[in-house]
Design an enzyme around this catalytic site. Structure first.
Site, mmCIF file in Angstrom:
data_model
loop_
_atom_site.group_PDB
_atom_site.id
_atom_site.type_symbol
_atom_site.label_atom_id
_atom_site.label_comp_id
_atom_site.label_asym_id
_atom_site.label_seq_id
_atom_site.Cartn_x
_atom_site.Cartn_y
_atom_site.Cartn_z
ATOM 1 N N GLY A 132 2.422 -2.778 4.566
ATOM 2 C CA GLY A 132 1.391 -1.801 4.892
ATOM 3 C C GLY A 132 1.000 -1.952 6.340
ATOM 4 N N ASN B 126 0.854 -1.184 0.000
ATOM 5 C CA ASN B 126 0.000 0.000 0.000
ATOM 6 C C ASN B 126 0.895 1.240 0.000
ATOM 7 O OD1 ASN B 126 -1.798 2.056 0.399
ATOM 8 N ND2 ASN B 126 -2.413 1.440 2.458
ATOM 9 N N GLY C 34 2.462 0.835 8.150
ATOM 10 C CA GLY C 34 1.242 1.622 8.284
ATOM 11 C C GLY C 34 1.273 2.495 9.517
ATOM 12 N N ASP D 49 -2.677 -2.148 9.213
ATOM 13 C CA ASP D 49 -3.822 -2.994 9.518
ATOM 14 C C ASP D 49 -4.843 -3.033 8.386
ATOM 15 O OD1 ASP D 49 -2.775 -3.532 12.048
ATOM 16 O OD2 ASP D 49 -3.740 -1.785 12.938
ATOM 17 N N ARG E 219 -2.973 10.247 16.355
ATOM 18 C CA ARG E 219 -4.355 10.557 16.006
ATOM 19 C C ARG E 219 -5.361 9.725 16.794
ATOM 20 N NH1 ARG E 219 -6.213 7.452 11.084
ATOM 21 N NH2 ARG E 219 -4.631 5.909 10.602
#
Length: 297
Positions: free
Chosen positions: A67, A11, A96, A69, A165
């Protein structure tokens, strides 16, 4: 000697765009070990599922996922939806924002993860099959409802904060808790009440280091369910402070269950958090599929 050929599903947007650099870092390890790799970069959401569902098992020996999850979720769903029921061993290279399954397996950096894949040893892990809107969805990490989905939705708006975040979104949720009426079923036993959140975990941690289910194991045939019914803002702040080391299980208002099946039927049609992806809705039913995926570990 037969040359191994691995599909690499990457990704390029994961981890704020660092996945390509992560793969470039570890690609020489595969080449130097005599393993051929074919890189498939995902082009949009859901592409990882399509790739895993259509890869030719005659020309690929395993799948390496570069990448986080979300990419793992897509590949697992594609693999388990194959009509030919072909299975590939799965390798995970963390790249990720959230790398929850990687962390549970002890794969905390890319080079270590690549060496684990090349060592060739595998273990079988559980998957949760959830039925929502008449369709199956497979989860390797979490199934979240209530505040868990609200936090994930808000975290998307905080994406520039990176790993912070989730914590920021959780703090915001504490300031504005929302109760939802629902029927919760655990191993056939139903209770009707108001709930703040329900999260079913296959891994010990979720988000960024939150140890929500410290007793969870990914190959025990069970899913660990944390339930929070009514709680004050003060109690929710207690939960947030304790959740990083798992000590929240000692709080009297926190429920912890280990089950083989579960489901939620809420008064409203609520979006779910499935492995960090906001998809599917209530009502749903779910069951554990014991040891259906082989992963390098």
């Amino acid at each position: 000697m037969t040359i191994k050929r691995y599909a690499v599903i990457m990704n390029p947007y994961g981890g704020n765009g660092r996945a390509s650099a992560v793969w470039e870092q570890v690609a020489p390890l595969f080449a130097n070990s005599g393993v051929e790799t074919v890189v498939y970069a995902t082009e949009n959401q859901g592409h990882g599922r399509v790739l895993a569902q259509t890869l030719d098992p005659l020309t690929h020996d395993a799948i390496c996922i570069v990448g986080g999850d979300g990419t793992v979720h897509e590949v697992a769903n594609g693999l388990l939806a194959r009509e030919d029921q072909a299975r590939f061993d799965l390798g995970f290279i963390p790249a990720g924002t959230g790398n929850t399954l990687h962390d549970h397996l002890g794969l905390r950096d890319a080079e270590q993860a690549a060496k684990t894949i090349l060592r060739g040893m595998t273990r079988a892990i559980d998957v949760v099959r959830l039925t929502t809107q008449g369709e199956p969805v497979y989860c390797v990490n979490i199934v979240g409802w209530g505040a868990i989905s609200d936090i994930a939705s808000l975290a998307e708006r905080f994406r520039p904060l990176g790993k912070l975040r989730y914590s920021a979104a959780t703090l915001c949720q504490i300031c504005r808790p929302r109760l939802r009426k629902a029927k919760l079923t655990l191993d056939g036993m139903m209770s009707q009440d108001e709930f703040l959140l329900v999260i079913a975990c296959n891994t010990k941690k979720t988000g960024t280091g939150m140890m929500i289910a410290p007793r969870a194991e990914i190959d025990d045939g069970k899913i660990d369910v944390v339930v929070l019914r009514r709680a004050s803002r003060w109690q929710m702040s207690q939960l947030f402070r304790a959740i990083f080391d798992g000590s929240h299980l000692s709080l009297p208002f926190v429920e912890y269950h280990q089950v083989r099946s579960f489901g939620i039927d809420s008064e409203t049609c609520d979006t779910l958090n499935l492995d960090g992806e906001l998809t599917g809705t209530t009502p749903f039913s779910a069951e554990v599929l014991p040891r259906v995926l082989n992963v390098f570990a």
